[in-house]
Scaffold this motif. Sequence first.
Motif, PDB file in Angstrom:
ATOM      1  N   CYS A   9      72.971 231.194 -61.259  1.00 33.41           N
ATOM      2  CA  CYS A   9      73.044 231.465 -62.850  1.00 33.41           C
ATOM      3  C   CYS A   9      74.374 231.148 -63.523  1.00 33.41           C
ATOM      4  CB  CYS A   9      72.544 232.970 -62.836  1.00 33.41           C
ATOM      5  SG  CYS A   9      72.438 233.605 -64.535  1.00 33.41           S
ATOM      6  N   SER A  40      74.641 227.667 -64.293  1.00 31.00           N
ATOM      7  CA  SER A  40      73.768 227.089 -65.528  1.00 31.00           C
ATOM      8  C   SER A  40      74.533 227.742 -66.724  1.00 31.00           C
ATOM      9  CB  SER A  40      72.464 227.599 -65.192  1.00 31.00           C
ATOM     10  OG  SER A  40      72.325 228.783 -65.221  1.00 31.00           O
ATOM     11  N   GLY A  50      72.959 225.345 -57.781  1.00 27.80           N
ATOM     12  CA  GLY A  50      72.861 225.371 -59.421  1.00 27.80           C
ATOM     13  C   GLY A  50      73.644 224.184 -59.894  1.00 27.80           C
ATOM     14  N   ARG A  51      74.939 224.005 -59.398  1.00 24.26           N
ATOM     15  CA  ARG A  51      75.722 222.944 -60.125  1.00 24.26           C
ATOM     16  C   ARG A  51      74.922 221.399 -59.939  1.00 24.26           C
ATOM     17  NH1 ARG A  51      77.715 220.460 -63.388  1.00 24.26           N
ATOM     18  NH2 ARG A  51      79.726 219.386 -63.442  1.00 24.26           N
ATOM     19  N   GLU A  82      72.133 221.105 -62.098  1.00 23.33           N
ATOM     20  CA  GLU A  82      72.632 220.736 -63.685  1.00 23.33           C
ATOM     21  C   GLU A  82      72.972 219.328 -63.536  1.00 23.33           C
ATOM     22  OE1 GLU A  82      72.931 222.713 -66.446  1.00 23.33           O
ATOM     23  OE2 GLU A  82      71.802 224.179 -65.243  1.00 23.33           O
ATOM     24  N   ARG A 131      70.006 217.057 -63.715  1.00 24.62           N
ATOM     25  CA  ARG A 131      69.198 217.374 -64.841  1.00 24.62           C
ATOM     26  C   ARG A 131      70.104 216.358 -66.258  1.00 24.62           C
ATOM     27  NH1 ARG A 131      67.857 222.503 -63.417  1.00 24.62           N
ATOM     28  NH2 ARG A 131      69.756 223.395 -64.145  1.00 24.62           N
TER      29      ARG A 131
END
Length: 161
Positions: free
Chosen positions: A82, A85, A135-136, A139, A142
């Motif tokens: 989290c 993000s 999470g990184r 990212e 994406r």
Amino acid sequence: MSSELSSLSKQEGVLDQVAGQLAARKTATVSELRQELRATGLSNRLLISPGRLEEIAREEVEAFLSFLETGDEEEIRQRGACRASEGLGERSVLAMTEALRRACWTSNSAKEALGVALEASGRYVNAFLEGYMSGRQAEILREQERTRSAFQRAMKRQARS
């Protein structure tokens, strides 16, 4: 088997004691964490307001205290993802986790309790960093997909011209 249960029970009692000592210093720990986050604010990928940094500091101290009680590493991994993000940068994350470790060092715990607290903080930091890195990575993927898509649109426009 009973000695393992006794040892585990003793360790939980020590963690409860350390959590109590850290909870007593909660305001100071939040303040230290907030200072670390502000000092490393330029390393964040997104602009995070000072008010939000205060919230993050408070939330992370609460999560750490909760972790000392529950030992739920998966919840901490999710927190790390989290924060990735949200745009928290690597330097900010490292400063934050170091501030939490430092809080254990300064908890005025007995030698045995300090060892247990540092082991627990290590598990917390590892779980947080695992989640953050995951999470990184998501990212980055994406962002690569958005870049690829924009490139393809530009190439199509150029081909039509």
